[in-house]
Design a protein around this motif. Structure first.
Motif, mmCIF file in Angstrom:
data_model
loop_
_atom_site.group_PDB
_atom_site.id
_atom_site.type_symbol
_atom_site.label_atom_id
_atom_site.label_comp_id
_atom_site.label_asym_id
_atom_site.label_seq_id
_atom_site.Cartn_x
_atom_site.Cartn_y
_atom_site.Cartn_z
ATOM 1 N N GLN A 162 0.856 -1.183 0.000
ATOM 2 C CA GLN A 162 0.000 0.000 0.000
ATOM 3 C C GLN A 162 0.894 1.235 0.000
ATOM 4 O O GLN A 162 1.768 1.385 0.854
ATOM 5 C CB GLN A 162 -0.889 0.014 1.244
ATOM 6 N N LEU A 163 0.674 2.127 -0.965
ATOM 7 C CA LEU A 163 1.433 3.362 -1.088
ATOM 8 C C LEU A 163 0.446 4.515 -1.196
ATOM 9 O O LEU A 163 -0.073 4.789 -2.269
ATOM 10 C CB LEU A 163 2.356 3.313 -2.308
ATOM 11 N N GLY A 164 0.133 5.173 -0.075
ATOM 12 C CA GLY A 164 -0.911 6.188 -0.073
ATOM 13 C C GLY A 164 -2.242 5.532 -0.394
ATOM 14 O O GLY A 164 -2.632 4.535 0.205
ATOM 15 N N GLU A 165 -2.955 6.084 -1.378
ATOM 16 C CA GLU A 165 -4.225 5.492 -1.819
ATOM 17 C C GLU A 165 -4.012 4.376 -2.835
ATOM 18 O O GLU A 165 -4.961 3.704 -3.233
ATOM 19 C CB GLU A 165 -5.108 6.575 -2.448
ATOM 20 N N LEU A 166 -2.784 4.193 -3.235
ATOM 21 C CA LEU A 166 -2.468 3.231 -4.294
ATOM 22 C C LEU A 166 -2.123 1.870 -3.709
ATOM 23 O O LEU A 166 -1.290 1.752 -2.814
ATOM 24 C CB LEU A 166 -1.286 3.758 -5.119
ATOM 25 N N TYR A 167 -2.781 0.823 -4.221
ATOM 26 C CA TYR A 167 -2.588 -0.545 -3.747
ATOM 27 C C TYR A 167 -2.010 -1.365 -4.900
ATOM 28 O O TYR A 167 -2.589 -1.402 -5.992
ATOM 29 C CB TYR A 167 -3.931 -1.107 -3.292
ATOM 30 N N LEU A 168 -0.867 -2.007 -4.686
ATOM 31 C CA LEU A 168 -0.195 -2.775 -5.731
ATOM 32 C C LEU A 168 -0.151 -4.248 -5.365
ATOM 33 O O LEU A 168 0.228 -4.602 -4.251
ATOM 34 C CB LEU A 168 1.232 -2.258 -5.949
ATOM 35 N N ASP A 169 -0.538 -5.089 -6.313
ATOM 36 C CA ASP A 169 -0.427 -6.538 -6.175
ATOM 37 C C ASP A 169 0.783 -6.969 -6.996
ATOM 38 O O ASP A 169 0.714 -7.094 -8.221
ATOM 39 C CB ASP A 169 -1.703 -7.219 -6.683
ATOM 40 N N ALA A 170 1.921 -7.173 -6.310
ATOM 41 C CA ALA A 170 3.171 -7.434 -7.003
ATOM 42 C C ALA A 170 3.174 -8.782 -7.718
ATOM 43 O O ALA A 170 3.914 -8.976 -8.685
ATOM 44 C CB ALA A 170 4.344 -7.371 -6.024
ATOM 45 N N GLN A 171 2.383 -9.735 -7.230
ATOM 46 C CA GLN A 171 2.322 -11.048 -7.868
ATOM 47 C C GLN A 171 1.449 -11.016 -9.122
ATOM 48 O O GLN A 171 1.787 -11.612 -10.139
ATOM 49 C CB GLN A 171 1.786 -12.085 -6.873
ATOM 50 N N GLY A 172 0.309 -10.333 -9.027
ATOM 51 C CA GLY A 172 -0.626 -10.323 -10.147
ATOM 52 C C GLY A 172 -0.442 -9.178 -11.113
ATOM 53 O O GLY A 172 -1.186 -9.068 -12.084
ATOM 54 N N TYR A 173 0.537 -8.302 -10.854
ATOM 55 C CA TYR A 173 0.769 -7.123 -11.695
ATOM 56 C C TYR A 173 -0.512 -6.298 -11.838
ATOM 57 O O TYR A 173 -0.866 -5.837 -12.933
ATOM 58 C CB TYR A 173 1.307 -7.529 -13.072
ATOM 59 N N ALA A 175 -2.928 -3.033 -10.123
ATOM 60 C CA ALA A 175 -2.897 -1.834 -9.293
ATOM 61 C C ALA A 175 -4.317 -1.332 -9.085
ATOM 62 O O ALA A 175 -5.145 -1.368 -10.013
ATOM 63 C CB ALA A 175 -2.045 -0.751 -9.946
ATOM 64 N N PHE A 176 -4.613 -0.866 -7.871
ATOM 65 C CA PHE A 176 -5.942 -0.390 -7.529
ATOM 66 C C PHE A 176 -5.842 0.931 -6.778
ATOM 67 O O PHE A 176 -4.918 1.154 -6.005
ATOM 68 C CB PHE A 176 -6.671 -1.397 -6.621
ATOM 69 N N ILE A 177 -6.818 1.793 -7.020
ATOM 70 C CA ILE A 177 -7.097 2.924 -6.150
ATOM 71 C C ILE A 177 -8.543 2.758 -5.714
ATOM 72 O O ILE A 177 -9.458 2.815 -6.539
ATOM 73 C CB ILE A 177 -6.864 4.273 -6.846
ATOM 74 N N GLY A 178 -8.744 2.514 -4.429
ATOM 75 C CA GLY A 178 -10.065 2.126 -3.957
ATOM 76 C C GLY A 178 -10.439 0.780 -4.559
ATOM 77 O O GLY A 178 -9.666 -0.180 -4.521
ATOM 78 N N GLU A 179 -11.628 0.704 -5.154
ATOM 79 C CA GLU A 179 -12.090 -0.530 -5.784
ATOM 80 C C GLU A 179 -11.786 -0.560 -7.281
ATOM 81 O O GLU A 179 -12.083 -1.541 -7.955
ATOM 82 C CB GLU A 179 -13.606 -0.699 -5.564
ATOM 83 N N GLU A 180 -11.183 0.506 -7.788
ATOM 84 C CA GLU A 180 -10.968 0.609 -9.229
ATOM 85 C C GLU A 180 -9.577 0.104 -9.610
ATOM 86 O O GLU A 180 -8.571 0.539 -9.056
ATOM 87 C CB GLU A 180 -11.124 2.062 -9.686
ATOM 88 N N MET A 181 -9.560 -0.833 -10.568
ATOM 89 C CA MET A 181 -8.283 -1.347 -11.055
ATOM 90 C C MET A 181 -7.753 -0.428 -12.151
ATOM 91 O O MET A 181 -8.508 0.012 -13.025
ATOM 92 C CB MET A 181 -8.421 -2.764 -11.593
ATOM 93 N N ILE A 182 -6.465 -0.141 -12.111
ATOM 94 C CA ILE A 182 -5.829 0.724 -13.102
ATOM 95 C C ILE A 182 -5.129 -0.158 -14.130
ATOM 96 O O ILE A 182 -4.284 -0.987 -13.771
ATOM 97 C CB ILE A 182 -4.819 1.668 -12.432
ATOM 98 N N PRO A 183 -5.452 0.004 -15.405
ATOM 99 C CA PRO A 183 -4.930 -0.910 -16.434
ATOM 100 C C PRO A 183 -3.519 -0.560 -16.891
ATOM 101 O O PRO A 183 -3.300 -0.080 -18.004
ATOM 102 C CB PRO A 183 -5.941 -0.753 -17.576
ATOM 103 N N PHE A 184 -2.528 -0.809 -16.042
ATOM 104 C CA PHE A 184 -1.149 -0.573 -16.428
ATOM 105 C C PHE A 184 -0.641 -1.718 -17.305
ATOM 106 O O PHE A 184 -1.018 -2.880 -17.114
ATOM 107 C CB PHE A 184 -0.243 -0.477 -15.195
ATOM 108 N N THR A 185 0.250 -1.373 -18.248
ATOM 109 C CA THR A 185 0.993 -2.419 -18.946
ATOM 110 C C THR A 185 2.032 -3.002 -17.991
ATOM 111 O O THR A 185 2.285 -2.453 -16.910
ATOM 112 C CB THR A 185 1.702 -1.852 -20.181
ATOM 113 N N LYS A 186 2.651 -4.098 -18.393
ATOM 114 C CA LYS A 186 3.641 -4.749 -17.535
ATOM 115 C C LYS A 186 4.799 -3.808 -17.216
ATOM 116 O O LYS A 186 5.230 -3.696 -16.059
ATOM 117 C CB LYS A 186 4.161 -6.028 -18.183
ATOM 118 N N LYS A 187 5.321 -3.112 -18.224
ATOM 119 C CA LYS A 187 6.454 -2.208 -18.007
ATOM 120 C C LYS A 187 6.052 -1.017 -17.159
ATOM 121 O O LYS A 187 6.820 -0.555 -16.308
ATOM 122 C CB LYS A 187 7.044 -1.745 -19.339
#
Length: 264
Positions: A162-173, A175-187
């Motif tokens: 957890q980094l501020g409001e940002l939640y990262l799942d390092a295994q599943g690649y 990222a979420f802010i609240g309940e919303e998933m952010i569609p980042f590419t792998k890089k």
């Protein structure tokens, strides 16, 4: 000390990726150490000993330069002489332990002083271990390895951060802010994870290129800039009230959560 300078077979140690108190430790292929020492002969001996274990060594011959490097370069181990010109080792140790980005860096004191009170003071200020000069290269290397092992254990791998409001799942690649998933590419995700590994620490573009794209990548630093731009845009769409990645002009970027202002 012939025969003592070659210590052990090559067996690279690796820094683990993990989480402790909300901080991710970025995966590194090689260990990088800093030696703050004004004796050139000792610097060369330590370089030879660590090279046998594929540990890269940077050096500084005075306390002021060493402190500046230690605070900004992100070393895996700091080897610190106590009796230094300009800024002594005790003050350096105190400053490193007071700074969030270096608070957990392993510190090995290297000193000619044998008095118990000097060792005790160094340990009380936050040093992890000490070696008294003159020292055996084998003992020195054993203590270095022990410190690196303890550091890796302390930063044991975890699946989320957890980094501020940002939640990262390092295994599943993911990222979420609240309940919303952010569609980042792998890089994009890897770049964000590296920046978030040490909040507040400035990463040079070249460091980010090496961490995310590797040594063999033929692109230039504009690749980093373009990825940061896209990451910022995606984060802003889901959290318009904060900025997460700040520009350090002429150097690179750092992860720092700020209230919504004009992005730098």
């Amino acid at each position: 000390m012939p025969g003592d300078n070659r210590v052990g077979a090559k067996s690279p140690l690796q820094h683990a990726r993990g989480q402790k108190n909300g901080e991710v430790i970025a995966l590194k292929e090689n260990i990088k150490a800093l030696l703050i020492e004004d004796d050139n002969d000792i610097c060369e001996l330590v370089r030879i000993v660590l090279r046998a274990e594929d540990i890269e060594l940077d050096t500084a011959c005075d306390g002021e330069t060493g402190l500046e490097k230690a605070l900004h370069e992100g070393y895996d181990l700091i080897i610190l002489d106590l009796m230094l010109p300009q800024v002594d080792g005790w003050e350096i140790c105190r400053r490193l332990r007071q700074t969030p980005t270096t608070r957990r860096a392993p510190i090995l004191m290297l000193t000619a002083k044998s008095e118990e009170q000097d060792k005790v003071l160094g340990l009380e200020l936050g040093a992890d271990d000490y070696v008294t000069k003159p020292f055996s290269p084998r003992e020195f290397l054993a203590r270095v390895k022990a410190l690196l092992r303890r550091s890796a254990d302390y930063n044991r791998p975890a699946d989320t951060v957890q980094l501020g409001e940002l939640y990262l799942d390092a295994q599943g690649y993911e990222a979420f802010i609240g309940e919303e998933m952010i569609p980042f590419t792998k890089k994009e995700f890897q770049l964000l994870l590296v920046l978030g590994s040490k909040p507040g620490q400035t990463f040079k573009r070249e460091q980010l290129m090496e961490e995310v794209w590797g040594f063999d990548y033929l692109g230039d630093s504009r690749t980093v800039d373009e990825h940061v731009k896209r990451i910022r845009q995606k984060l802003a769409e889901h959290d318009p009230h904060h900025t997460y990645i700040q520009t350090v002009w002429g150097v690179g970027y750092k992860f720092e959560v700020k209230d919504d202002v004009e992005q730098t």
